[in-house]
Scaffold this motif. Structure first.
Motif, PDB file in Angstrom:
ATOM      1  N   GLN B 188       1.010  -1.171   0.071  1.00  0.00           N
ATOM      2  CA  GLN B 188      -0.021   0.123   0.092  1.00  0.00           C
ATOM      3  C   GLN B 188       0.741   1.200   0.060  1.00  0.00           C
ATOM      4  O   GLN B 188       1.447   1.690  -1.252  1.00  0.00           O
ATOM      5  CB  GLN B 188      -1.195  -0.100   1.062  1.00  0.00           C
ATOM      6  N   CYS B 189       1.201   1.807   1.038  1.00  0.00           N
ATOM      7  CA  CYS B 189       2.084   3.075   1.176  1.00  0.00           C
ATOM      8  C   CYS B 189       3.502   2.811   0.670  1.00  0.00           C
ATOM      9  O   CYS B 189       4.128   3.675   0.166  1.00  0.00           O
ATOM     10  CB  CYS B 189       1.989   3.678   2.562  1.00  0.00           C
ATOM     11  N   CYS B 224       3.638  -4.092   8.941  1.00  0.00           N
ATOM     12  CA  CYS B 224       3.006  -3.341   7.832  1.00  0.00           C
ATOM     13  C   CYS B 224       1.865  -2.457   8.562  1.00  0.00           C
ATOM     14  O   CYS B 224       0.704  -2.878   8.813  1.00  0.00           O
ATOM     15  CB  CYS B 224       2.413  -4.016   6.626  1.00  0.00           C
ATOM     16  N   SER B 225       1.985  -1.129   8.669  1.00  0.00           N
ATOM     17  CA  SER B 225       0.746  -0.426   9.391  1.00  0.00           C
ATOM     18  C   SER B 225      -0.292  -0.290   8.540  1.00  0.00           C
ATOM     19  O   SER B 225      -1.778  -0.025   8.980  1.00  0.00           O
ATOM     20  CB  SER B 225       1.328   0.836   9.950  1.00  0.00           C
ATOM     21  N   CYS B 226      -0.165  -0.305   7.141  1.00  0.00           N
ATOM     22  CA  CYS B 226      -1.350  -0.542   6.434  1.00  0.00           C
ATOM     23  C   CYS B 226      -2.088  -1.779   6.631  1.00  0.00           C
ATOM     24  O   CYS B 226      -3.518  -1.864   5.884  1.00  0.00           O
ATOM     25  CB  CYS B 226      -1.056  -0.351   4.679  1.00  0.00           C
ATOM     26  N   GLY B 227      -1.697  -2.617   6.871  1.00  0.00           N
ATOM     27  CA  GLY B 227      -2.368  -3.925   7.072  1.00  0.00           C
ATOM     28  C   GLY B 227      -2.554  -4.895   6.114  1.00  0.00           C
ATOM     29  O   GLY B 227      -3.444  -5.689   5.795  1.00  0.00           O
ATOM     30  N   ASN B 228      -1.226  -4.889   5.325  1.00  0.00           N
ATOM     31  CA  ASN B 228      -1.283  -5.742   4.273  1.00  0.00           C
ATOM     32  C   ASN B 228      -0.462  -7.073   4.181  1.00  0.00           C
ATOM     33  O   ASN B 228      -0.160  -7.704   3.199  1.00  0.00           O
ATOM     34  CB  ASN B 228      -0.536  -4.780   3.069  1.00  0.00           C
TER      35      ASN B 228
END
Lengths: 748, 242
Positions: B188-189, B224-228
């Motif tokens: 993601q990011c 992964c703080s986007c949760g991916n």
């Protein structure tokens, strides 16, 4: 629904995928390697204090130190940021720039600060008491309240057969934990400031820092290319309180003769100086008929706003106000100031904790009424054709029914739901199932934005967008909108300049799931502008209107064709622009005409199954389905990523995250991703995670889209509901850790 | 932590080296941060920025990293270098092998590998997120093992083979792991992705066809703080052929 050529295709990739997987996407700290000054911040050890003296002379004398900021020369953001007054432990009291990080660290130690420590309070319940230490000393109380009334709530209770009261909370206070900490780099060329920042609103950052540096806006050239996630903490709300590092870098660079200065927060800085999600608790009183029909809701949400001047408490009632049909209600909000590190909106305003409390309270009410929680919800949920009960506006799309029914059908709710504490799995653990569904406050079109499409001489298009790449797939979604509207193949549209104030049009703030629809509308309008220009050029070449765009060509009424390259010309001189349209219906919807003001809101649901070990308190997720009404999915893989990501984040919020502040000192005890418990791939098992995309074809958004920046904000509530279904015990605080569950079970 | 011998510090233990270097630090002029790519390299690389985007520019100047003297040709610099600073005679002068190339650098004993790779070699693909061995974003592969480069002193990397994300691809042709991340849309990011990809390289180097749980275990030092993580695990499995 439309038959799209580009939109929603599974095979379309993120336009910057290669940059990401090769490590070439540039974040602000990646600039000027080896040729810049590095910052370190000195922290207050006190949760409340007044600085009585600062001596920086020893630090200044250290070789390699290029500049030091304190409230005396950089106190423009006071009382937050560098300030004579200290409102939380860890607040910065000095910022040092030096030729090496280790020199800056040593200089920080050499700065001597004397404080007059003051009484403080970190517990929101204590902060509400009369006589509690005041966070803002000039105030009379730490508490602010607001109230919203609907109908006659007392009459609503009078006609109820059942009145049920419950208190839930506190939810967790936790760190936003963007992987990229707050960071900015700045340098000067003459009286022009150049900067790159990690931001959710690059144009606001440009304006805020230019204002603080007292330079005209056109002399601040600001960029935000890659932003390593932003959950609200990297936003700008017209002031700089969310991202002071950008100002510090600009000022220190000016002091150092223009040399590049990077100000990158440490992980500890992010915990103590950037936003944390605020904790909320709530008192609910429901009136219902014996068949379960709601007659009145009276609720109060209390938010621990920490030292943030504003209060987000009012937003917490949005889901309960919007999701359930109820003619009578009183919705109170209480904002409480404490001396904790600052808070800020995390994934929407206050909807995640507000939702958690609401979903748990609604399940409690359903069980009190002897109803299946799904049955209760279906009976009391608003319908998609109802206007919002408070604003009176109709929804341009509202998939609340689909988001309730589809995930529960998919998991087999009818077969799996059971009375609490009644199903034991073969291994001895207890089985539970829980659900959640809500209409949330995010998703509105907001702030007028512009969009630019540049055509190249070969007839292809590059979009220039005023927003950064923060990982939600927004820029790629816009490329889909442009390609679809122009009739170009997906590959013929690229994302060019992004988040560059010099060449892009203002894309507004990337918050509230607003950019896909808002900037998307601007790109849709820009594509229309491009077509008008192309049609005019075709007409100048003796084409006969009407024209249409198809398959990468412009075709006139006689069937004569021009390629885009034919019309753009050798110089590539075709630039198209567009602006956001107002938040109104773009087509007839529910019998309302084009132009009717409307609501565009995030709507979502979730369901999960758990296995609970009542001896250890351990909860295993067996199955979790996230479901979101996305309007129409523009960039399918990005939509899926958002929903999967939302699911993993909500599991984290529901079961893991916690920023622990020592009550006796106000000091953060776990400023690390490890001890704050951000889940790793070992905590998440992708095999039990699933998502459902609901498409409702929003009547306001371009091609029916709406935002999914903050997907499925209620799903962490369904974990607590599932654990109750498993055990018959409510855990009324988040996160739902084994310790809390054992305590609720009377075993700890 | 066990002390170990390494070539770069003249056969001293790391503790001895740190002690000695610390004594010298006050009186040693540390050279320019510009890198001399003396062994096989022909260019001095600096990263520059344009007003709208980052580019990597190449300049033809040859700078001695120790005394800062400039030369027009590599040969002139090499001649000067060998005459004035014979190997082993200069404190902190080490060779780091990164992505198959030797780089001679003068480094300070307290510099960690992440700092040297990012700030002295311009290899900014690895990211810093925690800077204390927690998050995995700075992961590089050292002698086949995934290493948090923020937790390894650059001195300790002397004599090893270091691989970074920049070594996997020149940008046109993707490494199979990168291709798997592309195919699975596993990001993601993107801030954590270089670290995950380098960890994947180490996992697959050891276990070419890992199971679902082996991949999860191998990536358990990453956030992964986007949760991916679902798709990241799928990508690594796919890269392993599973």
């Amino acid at each position: 629904m439309a038959d799209f050529k580009v939109i929603g295709k599974d095979e379309n990739k993120d336009k910057q995928a290669v940059q990401v997987v090769t490590g070439k996407l540039d974040f602000s700290a990646d600039l000027h390697p080896g040729n810049k000054l590095y910052c370190r911040l000195k922290d207050s050890p006190y949760a409340a204090a007044k600085i009585t003296s600062i001596d920086t002379s020893a630090a200044e004398a250290l070789e390699g130190v290029a500049g030091i900021l304190t409230y005396k020369n950089a106190g423009k953001l006071a009382p937050l940021g560098l300030s004579e007054e200290i409102l939380c432990a860890g607040q910065e009291v000095a910022v040092v720039a030096a030729t090496e990080p280790s020199i800056a660290e040593k200089a920080v130690q050499l700065i001597n600060v004397e404080y007059d420590p003051l009484p403080f309070v970190t517990d929101p319940d204590e902060a509400m008491e009369p006589g509690a230490p005041l966070v803002y000393k000039e105030g009379e109380s730490n508490v602010s309240t607001s109230e919203l009334l609907r109908g006659d709530f007392e009459a609503g209770f009078a006609e109820a057969d059942v009145v049920f009261e419950t208190s839930v909370g506190w939810t967790n206070y936790f760190q936003h934990n963007t992987m990229e900490t707050h960071s900015a780099i700045a340098w000067w060329e003459g009286d022009h400031l150049y900067s790159q920042c990690s931001s959710q609103n690059v144009f606001a950052a440009q304006a805020a820092v230019a204002g603080l540096m007292e330079i005209p806006l056109h002399k601040h050239h600001c960029i935000s290319h890659g932003t390593g996630c932003g959950y609200g903490d990297k936003h700008f709300f017209g002031t700089l309180i969310m991202c002071p590092e950008h100002y510090y870098a600009a000022l220190l660079s000016q002091m150092a003769g223009g040399k590049p200065v990077e100000c990158v927060y440490s992980r500890y800085d992010n915990f103590t100086k950037s936003s944390n999600q605020f904790a909320i608790k709530a008192d609910f009183k429901f009136g219902a008929k014996s068949d379960g029909t709601l007659t009145a809701i009276d609720c109060t949400f209390y938010a621990d706003d920490a030292n943030l001047g504003a209060s987000f408490s009012g937003g917490a009632s949005f889901p309960i106000r919007s999701t359930y049909k109820c003619p009578n209600g009183r919705f109170k909000a209480v904002g409480i100031k404490t001396n904790k590190p600052r808070t800020g909106a995390w994934r929407c305003v206050a909807d995640p904790p507000g939702n958690w409390l609401t979903q748990v309270a609604i399940d409690q009410l359903a069980y009190e009424l002897g109803m299946d929680p799904l049955e209760f919800r279906l009976k009391n949920h608003v319908t998609s054709d109802m206007p919002h009960q408070d604003s009176g506006l109709i929804y341009a799309s509202n998939g609340i029914y689909e988001c309730t029914v589809q995930p529960t059908d998919a998991i087999g709710w009818a077969q799996k739901w059971h009375a609490p504490g009644t199903r034991t799995l073969p291994d001895g653990r207890m089985h539970g199932i829980g659900m959640s569904a809500s209409i949330d406050s995010h998703g509105q079109m907001s702030s007028p934005c512009g969009a630019i499409i540049n055509f190249t001489a070969d007839g292809k298009a590059q979009i220039a967008t005023g927003i950064t790449r923060a990982g939600c797939g927004t820029n790629t979604a816009h490329a889909h909108i442009v390609a679809e509207k122009l009739g170009l193949p997906y590959d013929d549209v690229s994302v060019g300049a992004q988040g560059v104030t010099d060449v892009c049009s203002d894309g507004g703030g990337q918050g509230g799931s607003t950019r896909t629809i808002t900037v998307g509308a601007a790109f849709y309008a820009a594509a229309e502008d491009a077509l008008q220009q192309l049609f005019a050029r075709a007409e100048a070449q003796e084409g006969i209107p009407p024209f249409r765009a198809e398959g990468g060509k412009i075709i006139d009424s006689t069937g004569t064709e021009w390629t885009f390259a034919d019309l753009v010309g050798a110089g590539g001189q075709l630039v198209a622009r567009g602006y956001t349209w107002p938040k109104q219906l773009q087509r007839e919807h529910l019998g309302f005409p084009i132009g009717t003001p409307c609501e565009v809101r995030g709507v979502c649901g979730a369901v999960c199954e758990v296995a609970v070990d009542t001896e250890t308190g351990e909860v295993e997720i067996l199955n979790f389905i996230n479901c979101d009404d996305v309007g129409m999915s523009m960039f399918k893989q990005g939509t899926l990523n958002q929903l999967y990501g939302g699911l993993e984040i909500e599991i984290g919020q529901g079961m893991f995250f916690e920023h622990i502040v020592d009550k006796n000192t106000g000091i953060t005890l776990n400023a690390s991703q490890l001890t704050h418990r951000w889940p790793t791939p070992l905590d998440h098992d992708g095999n039990v995670e699933d998502v459902i995309i609901v498409e409702t074809d929003d009547a306001c958004g371009p091609f029916g889209c709406k935002g999914i920046g903050e997907p499925v904000l209620n799903s962490f509530g369904c974990i607590a509901n599932a654990v109750y279904n498993a055990t018959g015990v409510w855990v009324k605080e988040a996160p739902l850790t084994p310790q809390r569950l054992l305590k609720a079970l009377g075993k700890a | 932590m066990t002390e170990k011998k390494n070539n770069g510090s003249g056969g001293k233990t790391r503790r001895e080296f740190l002690r000695d270097a610390g004594l010298l630090a006050g009186g040693t002029a540390i050279g320019s941060s510009i890198l001399l790519a003396a062994c096989g390299g022909t260019e001095t690389i600096t990263n520059t920025i344009t007003r709208t985007q980052t580019t990597t520019a190449t300049e033809s100047k040859f700078v001695d990293p120790i005394d800062g003297m400039e030369f027009d040709t590599l040969a002139a610099l090499q001649a000067h270098f060998e005459a004035v600073h014979p190997m082993g005679a200069v404190e902190g002068l080490v060779t780091l092998n990164v992505n198959g190339k030797d780089h001679i650098l003068q480094i300070k004993p307290h510099w960690d590998l992440a700092f040297v790779l990012r700030e002295k070699l311009g290899l900014v693909g690895l990211k810093l997120s925690c800077d204390r061995g927690t998050c995995g974003t700075c992961t590089v592969v050292v002698d086949g093992k995934a290493i948090y480069s923020c937790m390894m002193l650059a001195m300790d990397a002397v004599g090893t083979k270091i691989e970074t994300i920049e070594g996997l691809s020149d940008g046109a042709i993707m490494h199979p792991i990168q291709q798997a991340f592309l195919d699975k849309n596993a990001f993601q990011c993107g801030f954590c992705i270089p670290g995950y990809i380098m960890a994947a390289k180490a996992i697959l180097g050891k276990t070419p066809n890992p199971t679902h749980n082996e991949v999860r275990e191998g990536l358990s030092g990453h956030f992964c703080s986007c949760g991916n993580s679902k798709r990241i695990v799928e990508a690594v499995k796919a890269a392993g052929g599973g």
